[in-house]
Design an enzyme around this catalytic site. Structure first.
Site, PDB file in Angstrom:
ATOM      1  N   SER A 216     -10.329  -2.154 -31.264  1.00 20.02           N
ATOM      2  CA  SER A 216     -10.491  -3.331 -32.130  1.00 20.02           C
ATOM      3  C   SER A 216     -11.777  -3.337 -32.947  1.00 20.02           C
ATOM      4  CB  SER A 216     -10.442  -4.604 -31.292  1.00 20.02           C
ATOM      5  OG  SER A 216      -9.110  -4.881 -30.961  1.00 20.02           O
TER       6      SER A 216
ATOM      7  N   LYS B  59     -11.385  -3.230 -36.602  1.00 21.26           N
ATOM      8  CA  LYS B  59     -10.812  -4.338 -37.391  1.00 21.26           C
ATOM      9  C   LYS B  59     -11.732  -4.868 -38.504  1.00 21.26           C
ATOM     10  CE  LYS B  59      -7.661  -5.667 -33.644  1.00 21.26           C
ATOM     11  NZ  LYS B  59      -7.467  -6.580 -32.486  1.00 21.26           N
TER      12      LYS B  59
ATOM     13  N   TYR C  99      -2.257   1.247 -38.166  1.00 19.97           N
ATOM     14  CA  TYR C  99      -3.087   0.392 -37.305  1.00 19.97           C
ATOM     15  C   TYR C  99      -3.375   1.105 -35.984  1.00 19.97           C
ATOM     16  CZ  TYR C  99      -4.247  -3.087 -33.812  1.00 19.97           C
ATOM     17  OH  TYR C  99      -4.851  -3.749 -32.772  1.00 19.97           O
TER      18      TYR C  99
ATOM     19  N   TYR D  29     -12.808 -12.318 -29.270  1.00 18.56           N
ATOM     20  CA  TYR D  29     -11.574 -12.905 -28.705  1.00 18.56           C
ATOM     21  C   TYR D  29     -11.845 -14.310 -28.185  1.00 18.56           C
ATOM     22  CZ  TYR D  29     -11.011  -7.842 -28.476  1.00 18.56           C
ATOM     23  OH  TYR D  29     -11.020  -6.517 -28.764  1.00 18.56           O
TER      24      TYR D  29
ATOM     25  N   VAL E 201     -11.090  -2.653 -26.667  1.00 15.93           N
ATOM     26  CA  VAL E 201     -10.674  -2.454 -25.276  1.00 15.93           C
ATOM     27  C   VAL E 201     -11.103  -1.114 -24.667  1.00 15.93           C
ATOM     28  CG1 VAL E 201      -8.698  -4.014 -25.246  1.00 15.93           C
ATOM     29  CG2 VAL E 201      -8.391  -1.659 -25.997  1.00 15.93           C
TER      30      VAL E 201
HETATM   31  N1  GLN Z   1      -5.209  -0.854 -30.076  1.00  9.57           N
HETATM   32  C1  GLN Z   1      -5.464  -1.996 -29.265  1.00  9.57           C
HETATM   33  C2  GLN Z   1      -4.265  -2.960 -29.283  1.00  9.57           C
HETATM   34  O1  GLN Z   1      -3.757  -3.248 -30.333  1.00  9.57           O
HETATM   35  C3  GLN Z   1      -6.705  -2.679 -29.727  1.00  9.57           C
HETATM   36  C4  GLN Z   1      -6.980  -3.943 -28.969  1.00  9.57           C
HETATM   37  C5  GLN Z   1      -8.407  -4.176 -28.683  1.00  9.57           C
HETATM   38  O2  GLN Z   1      -9.244  -3.313 -28.746  1.00  9.57           O
HETATM   39  N2  GLN Z   1      -8.687  -5.379 -28.251  1.00  9.57           N
HETATM   40  O3  GLN Z   1      -3.854  -3.416 -28.255  1.00  9.57           O
END
Ligand code: GLN
Length: 628
Positions: A82, A85, A207, A259, A277
């Site tokens: 993420s 993003k 993505y 988050y 994550v």
């Molecule tokens: N690729 C992960 C997902 O879409 C990214 C999520 C994250 O890092 N929070 O679940």
């Protein structure tokens, strides 16, 4: 694979060669302190991520001027997830414009998990670009007609953020693509609301791939530092994000970057940030530096446990919260001095100097520093108005102003107008080469105003203000044609006979405006010059090649006397500022005269020492003012 690059070059970051630096020590201590923190668990929902070493731990800081401090596993690769993003959001803003992006993706915190299906019930627009729904929509918005072209764009912005080309971790990409059913559902939802045009699957694949870009803690710190540096990578100097989009990206990171924990994060740490994550976390202190932490154990919100602990501690210990940093507005005004404390280097006749001293405190020089925005400008304007009653002119020294807001510049022009109405003036000094300051001053001029007065340095500004006082207050006596030796201070106290002796041995020398009368380094010329009419400037060439005026001299003054003190080569250039007429006396001839009339040379040397003593006093006074 479209657009996949095969190599990663090490980031060209300036790293301090030694580990004994205090900052490096501090980070090392922080790393030691939080290494034992073993709470949380490595993400496993993407099977490949479960292979991460739970103990891996790196911290890296890159300053906005490009210095890197790294401790622990700062060069261990992991996937962005993420943390990608905000970068892709920056690309979408740059490519589509804010309005178009806002139509497809909102800017409201969701207060839900990253993989929630939080869409606006009416429009179907995801609440923000930091949750998966918003990020998938954003991946569809970047420039490019095909998925391959869009991927190229993503690759391009990531390379700009890291300062080198990128590679994708194919295993992680495959692992997520094979198991990411929820994200697949989200992509089809976005399609059904018309947020994604065309086939949503290639967009989703991009993505997944952006999440699988391989990075190090160092790379993420570079990305954070690029955002801190207004969108320009501090080491490569290349722009990754248009300046006007940086604020939008940082705002989203501040409200949605962590988050479900975003509110607490802003409350406690107070820095725009983004986590992923795989255990990466980056945070930005705008204008100052970027920090990244890599530690794969995650808390219940999906944020790196050690990452949060480290950021919380740094922010608290150094007071980095973005809402806690406002310096007091009085700090923009670093010093006020007057032309009485530090007169210009322009030498004037004793009479003029004495008259000028009586009024010189009316020339006030305000040294400004730092950022001049709303309250800073308010404080400066208030100070000007407070000082106006016993001021004739103000000099605003802009040398240390790092930023001048358009509206702040307007306020200064307005203050200038108000002062002008009271018969006073405001001038600027040292704005040359300071593009942001100069632009703000120029673009904010009120209608009908042609410009503002600005000077290369404070000395010239003070001289200009002194001249104004001399004109206005009839402090005169500075410009007279001289036709005898009596007015020259160098001959003070001599008999008429001696003066006549000297006069006979002098030669006339006239120069047009702009002529060089004396050039620095010349060893042949042993003449003393006595100015009968006109003005000359004594100019030094500095080490960097710039010219610095040492003094301006006018009729009744002399120069070149240092040859009498045994200095063979001329130490400065002397230019004719106007047409100049002089008398000259060769030092060798003076020595000849002194054989029969030693009293002449003694008198001259005595007058010269008085003059040097006076100059020394003035220099000492200036040093005292500048050091204050
Ligand atoms: N690729 C992960 C997902 O879409 C990214 C999520 C994250 O890092 N929070 O679940």
């Amino acid at each position: 694979m479209p657009g996949l690059s095969s190599s990663t070059k090490a980031a060209h970051v300036k790293t301090m060669p030694t580990t004994t630096l205090p900052m490096q020590h501090y980070l090392k201590a922080l790393h030691d302190k939080y290494r034992p923190l073993e709470e949380g668990a490595v993400a496993t929902y993407i099977p490949e991520l479960a292979k991460a070493d739970p103990d891996a731990f790196g911290i890296c800081i890159v300053t906005a001027d490009g210095y890197t401090y790294a401790v622990g596993e700062s060069d261990t690769p992991f996937t962005m997830q993420s943390v990608s993003k905000p970068a892709v959001y920056a690309a979408a803003l740059a490519d589509r414009g804010r309005e178009n992006v806002l139509r497809k993706v909102g800017v409201e915190p969701s207060g839900e998990a990253f993989n929630s299906i939080s869409l606006d019930p009416q429009s179907g627009a995801p609440l923000n670009p930091m949750i998966n729904a918003g990020a998938i929509a954003t991946a569809g918005l970047v420039a490019g007609d095909t998925a391959a072209e869009k991927w190229q764009r993503i690759e391009e912005i990531m390379s700009a953020f890291f300062g080198h080309s990128i590679v994708v971790d194919e295993a992680v990409h495959r692992s997520e693509s094979e198991t990411g059913f929820r994200n697949r559902a989200i992509a089809w939802m976005l399609k059904s609301f018309g947020i994604i045009d065309g086939d949503p699957m290639p967009v989703l694949e991009n993505y997944f791939r952006q999440c699988a870009i391989r990075v190090t803690c160092r790379d993420l710190a570079c990305m954070a530092a690029t955002l801190a540096n207004g969108g320009v990578h501090p080491v490569t100097g290349k722009r990754a994000v248009p300046a006007e989009d940086v604020q939008a990206v940082l705002s989203i990171m501040a409200t949605c970057g962590m988050y479900d924990y975003a509110g607490s994060w802003l409350y406690e740490v107070g820095l725009p940030a983004k986590s992923g994550v795989s255990g990466g976390l980056l945070a930005v202190l705008p204008g100052r530096f970027g920090i990244a932490i890599f530690s794969p154990r995650l808390d219940e919100n999906g944020n790196s446990t050690r990452g949060i602990a480290v950021c919380r501690e740094i922010s608290r210990e150094f007071g980095l919260h973005v809402f806690g940093l406002a310096p007091a507005p009085s700090r923009v005004l670093s010093r006020i001095h007057t032309a009485l404390d530090a007169p210009s280097r322009r030498l004037r006749s004793p009479l003029t100097s004495a008259r000028l001293r009586e009024v010189a405190s009316g020339i006030k020089c305000l040294s400004l520093q730092g950022e001049l925005a709303f309250d800073g400008a308010e404080f400066v304007v208030r100070s000007l108005m407070r000082l106006a009653s016993d001021a004739d002119s103000f000099i605003l020294d802009m040398h240390r102003v790092t930023y001048l807001a358009y509206n702040a510049a307007r306020l200064l022009h307005e203050a200038s107008g108000a002062l002008f109405a009271q018969g006073k003036v405001l001038v600027f000094s040292r704005i040359r080469g300071r593009a942001t300051v100069e632009d703000a001053l120029r673009s904010s001029l009120p209608d009908g105003e042609k410009g503002f007065l600005s000077f290369e340095d404070n000395d010239l500004a003070i001289e200009w203000c002194e001249n104004r006082l001399i004109d206005h207050e009839a402090v005169s006596g500075s410009r007279t044609h001289i036709d005898s030796l009596a007015p020259f201070p160098l001959f003070a106290g001599m008999t008429q006979q001696c003066l006549e002796q000297l006069r006979k041995r002098m030669l006339a020398a006239d120069y047009p405006a702009g002529a060089i009368i004396v050039s620095a380094g010349n060893e042949q010329d042993d003449r003393l010059f006595f100015i009968r009419d006109g003005e000359v400037s004594v100019v030094l060439t500095l080490a960097d090649g710039a010219h610095q005026r040492v003094a301006t001299l006018s009729s009744g003054m002399s120069f070149g006397e240092m040859v009498m003190l045994g200095q063979a080569a001329r130490s400065a250039h002397v230019h004719a500022d106007t047409a100049v007429s002089t008398w000259t006396l060769s030092s060798r001839i003076l020595d000849e005269i002194a054989i029969d009339h030693p009293e002449i040379k003694i008198a001259i040397l005595r007058n010269l020492s008085l003059d040097l003593a006076q100059k020394l006093r003035q220099a000492n006074q200036l040093i005292a003012v500048l050091a204050a």
